[in-house]
Design a protein around this motif. Structure first.
Motif, PDB file in Angstrom:
ATOM      1  N   LEU A  16      -5.993  -2.320  -6.463  1.00  0.00           N
ATOM      2  CA  LEU A  16      -5.412  -3.569  -5.579  1.00  0.00           C
ATOM      3  C   LEU A  16      -3.605  -2.660  -5.831  1.00  0.00           C
ATOM      4  N   LYS A  17      -3.462  -2.593  -7.281  1.00  0.00           N
ATOM      5  CA  LYS A  17      -2.336  -2.733  -7.533  1.00  0.00           C
ATOM      6  C   LYS A  17      -1.742  -0.867  -6.903  1.00  0.00           C
ATOM      7  N   ILE A  18      -2.496   0.217  -6.913  1.00  0.00           N
ATOM      8  CA  ILE A  18      -2.001   1.224  -5.970  1.00  0.00           C
ATOM      9  C   ILE A  18      -1.914   0.854  -4.555  1.00  0.00           C
ATOM     10  N   ALA A  19      -2.799   0.387  -4.044  1.00  0.00           N
ATOM     11  CA  ALA A  19      -2.231  -0.062  -2.534  1.00  0.00           C
ATOM     12  C   ALA A  19      -0.479  -1.023  -2.955  1.00  0.00           C
ATOM     13  N   PHE A  20      -0.754  -1.883  -3.809  1.00  0.00           N
ATOM     14  CA  PHE A  20       0.782  -2.215  -3.163  1.00  0.00           C
ATOM     15  C   PHE A  20       2.046  -0.916  -3.606  1.00  0.00           C
ATOM     16  N   LEU A  21       1.505  -1.007  -4.321  1.00  0.00           N
ATOM     17  CA  LEU A  21       2.539   0.056  -5.133  1.00  0.00           C
ATOM     18  C   LEU A  21       3.148   1.291  -3.743  1.00  0.00           C
ATOM     19  N   TYR A  22       2.441   1.846  -3.090  1.00  0.00           N
ATOM     20  CA  TYR A  22       2.326   2.952  -1.591  1.00  0.00           C
ATOM     21  C   TYR A  22       2.682   2.090  -1.045  1.00  0.00           C
ATOM     22  N   GLY A  23       2.395   0.427  -0.637  1.00  0.00           N
ATOM     23  CA  GLY A  23       3.531   0.419   0.629  1.00  0.00           C
ATOM     24  C   GLY A  23       2.208  -0.616   1.411  1.00  0.00           C
ATOM     25  N   ALA A  24       1.419  -1.512   0.920  1.00  0.00           N
ATOM     26  CA  ALA A  24       0.707  -2.270   1.900  1.00  0.00           C
ATOM     27  C   ALA A  24       1.161  -3.611   1.511  1.00  0.00           C
ATOM     28  N   ASP A  25       0.587  -4.916   2.237  1.00  0.00           N
ATOM     29  CA  ASP A  25       2.657  -5.755   2.536  1.00  0.00           C
ATOM     30  C   ASP A  25       0.618  -7.189   2.374  1.00  0.00           C
ATOM     31  N   ALA A  26      -0.101  -6.636   2.186  1.00  0.00           N
ATOM     32  CA  ALA A  26      -0.816  -7.146   1.492  1.00  0.00           C
ATOM     33  C   ALA A  26      -3.052  -6.443   1.224  1.00  0.00           C
ATOM     34  N   VAL A  27      -3.414  -7.171   0.569  1.00  0.00           N
ATOM     35  CA  VAL A  27      -4.606  -6.189   0.505  1.00  0.00           C
ATOM     36  C   VAL A  27      -6.066  -7.731   0.576  1.00  0.00           C
ATOM     37  N   TYR A  28      -6.732  -7.246   0.883  1.00  0.00           N
ATOM     38  CA  TYR A  28      -8.046  -7.615   1.038  1.00  0.00           C
ATOM     39  C   TYR A  28      -8.786  -7.292   0.074  1.00  0.00           C
ATOM     40  N   ILE A  29     -10.123  -8.072  -0.775  1.00  0.00           N
ATOM     41  CA  ILE A  29     -11.189  -7.942  -2.062  1.00  0.00           C
ATOM     42  C   ILE A  29     -11.781  -8.545  -1.562  1.00  0.00           C
ATOM     43  N   GLY A  30     -13.536  -8.230  -2.068  1.00  0.00           N
ATOM     44  CA  GLY A  30     -14.511  -9.474  -2.586  1.00  0.00           C
ATOM     45  C   GLY A  30     -14.127  -9.573  -3.933  1.00  0.00           C
ATOM     46  N   GLY A  31     -15.416 -10.929  -4.304  1.00  0.00           N
ATOM     47  CA  GLY A  31     -15.654 -11.708  -5.020  1.00  0.00           C
ATOM     48  C   GLY A  31     -16.773 -10.521  -5.087  1.00  0.00           C
ATOM     49  N   GLN A  32     -17.034 -12.101  -6.334  1.00  0.00           N
ATOM     50  CA  GLN A  32     -18.673 -11.075  -7.232  1.00  0.00           C
ATOM     51  C   GLN A  32     -19.631 -12.244  -6.259  1.00  0.00           C
ATOM     52  N   GLU A  33     -18.909 -13.077  -5.378  1.00  0.00           N
ATOM     53  CA  GLU A  33     -20.605 -13.888  -4.037  1.00  0.00           C
ATOM     54  C   GLU A  33     -20.081 -13.921  -3.099  1.00  0.00           C
ATOM     55  N   PHE A  34     -20.914 -13.197  -2.255  1.00  0.00           N
ATOM     56  CA  PHE A  34     -20.591 -13.320  -0.605  1.00  0.00           C
ATOM     57  C   PHE A  34     -20.208 -12.398  -0.011  1.00  0.00           C
TER      58      PHE A  34
END
Length: 399
Positions: A16-34
């Motif tokens: 997540l931190k790498i994505a933001f550092l290299y230019g992402a405006d947003a990230v999508y992540i998965g929780g441990q459920e669903f």
């Protein structure tokens, strides 16, 4: 023109931190459920909250996938989970099951609801249906053509999110049952065994056969996608490496910014395509945007996937006084190798390896042990988390 969003995958907090550092405006992540990527590390609620705090301090966003196909037993605790996500101050959920969409609306959560690509949206009628359920953004099926996208935008006036890079599914945007059939692992609930990557023996012949689509790569059409109203450009790969995420996000950040500034050249596009094609082990192509894929966009009669060894190291520190870079090695490199460094604030820099020092400041001729710490004297100022890779292409030859 609306702000153009570059949306990156993040399998854990480091990525997540790498994505933001290299230019992402947003990230999508998965929780441990669903979440569909059951094999990814995924985020606890505490980590989701920490991710949101980190992102919002950067004026960036976090979206959480709640995108499995729900069976009865999966409904237990869903309402509590959706409320907990609200307490984490996420910016949106990504979901396809109507029960999630309607429950989020009923709970009056403060985050947005985005329709997952699992809903296979390819027409405006479907978009209008989900708009009535409170959806503010459609994540279109990867199979959407230019004309499909344009018409959906015109008729719904919803935000549109489209995949621009990464793996394709041999089925329609994830509606696959091959994994269930062959391995009893449910691809629509996070257990995909990637049967379409398998190589099969044809009966009564020595010929190997596969049904593997080549990866998606939309570099040639980013400008057209902006012009027809795409708001968010999505990169696939929550289980990819930090090097992959840094490389792909860095490339698309440059492309999008240069398009918006009207400075992108055809030769630069060729360079960026070559860089992207080096950081994955499958060929890539635009797939459905301009026309239906042909045999050229598919692997049928076998393929060779060579593990990429371009990623050599990641910068941990740089001392300006001594001009010494401390690097965590990731792949083998040796004295005399021609390498390059790149980063979010660094123009790609070529360097010839010399005088490698180990942690004890002893000269060594080879960095051969994964994640060993080495030091290199480099005149160019580097920053923490800049990347070191094999030099394959000379950017100057493209200009």
């Amino acid at each position: 023109m609306s702000k153009i969003e570059l949306l990156a995958p993040a399998g854990d907090l480091e990525r997540l931190k790498i994505a933001f550092l290299y230019g992402a405006d947003a990230v999508y992540i998965g929780g441990q459920e669903f979440s569909l990527r059951a094999n990814a590390k995924n985020f606890s609620l505490e980590e989701i909250k920490k991710s949101c705090d980190y992102a919002h301090n950067l004026n960036k966003k976090v979206y959480v996938t709640v995108n499995i196909v729900f069976h009865n037993k999966n409904l237990d605790g869903l309402d509590k989970y959706l409320k907990k996500l609200d307490e984490c101050h996420i910016d949106a959920i990504i979901a396809s099951d109507i029960v999630v969409l309607t429950m989020a609306k009923k709970l009056n959560v403060s985050y947005e609801v985005h329709l997952s690509t699992q809903a296979s949206t390819l027409n405006y009628g479907q978009g209008l249906f989900y708009k009535d359920l409170g959806v503010t953004r459609l994540v279109l099926a990867r199979e959407a053509s230019k004309n499909d996208i344009k018409r959906i935008k015109e008729e719904t006036n919803l935000e549109l999110e489209c995949f621009i890079h990464g793996a394709m599914c041999t089925s329609i945007s994830g509606k696959c049952i091959l994994s269930n059939y062959c391995t009893n692992r449910d691809s629509n609930r996070g257990g995909c065994a990637q049967i379409c990557r398998w190589v099969f023996d044809l009966e009564n012949t020595s010929q190997a056969f596969s049904i593997t689509p080549k990866d998606l790569n939309m570099v040639p059409y980013i400008k057209e996608m902006i012009e027809i109203g795409v708001n968010s450009f999505k990169v696939e790969g929550r289980m990819r490496s930090v090097y992959y995420i840094a490389t792909v996000i860095n490339v698309y950040r440059n492309i999008i910014d240069k398009i918006l500034n009207n400075t992108l050249t055809d030769n630069e596009c060729k360079y960026y395509l070559d860089i992207l094609n080096r950081c994955a082990n499958r060929d890539s192509t635009p797939q459905f945007f301009k026309s239906l894929p042909t045999r050229k966009e598919q692997y049928f009669l076998g393929r060779e996937e060579i593990s990429n060894q371009d990623f050599l190291g990641i910068v941990l520190d740089y001392d300006e006084k001594s001009k010494m870079a401390t690097i965590e090695q990731r792949n083998y490199f040796k004295e005399g190798d021609i390498v390059e460094f790149f980063g979010p604030n660094l123009e790609t820099y070529t360097y010839k390896v010399h005088n490698i020092l180990n942690e004890n400041d002893e000269i060594i001729d080879v960095a051969r042990h994964p994640k060993m710490i080495v030091k290199l004297k480099i005149d160019k100022k580097l920053e923490k988390l800049d990347m070191m890779r094999i030099k394959v292409f000379d950017k100057d030859t493209y200009l």
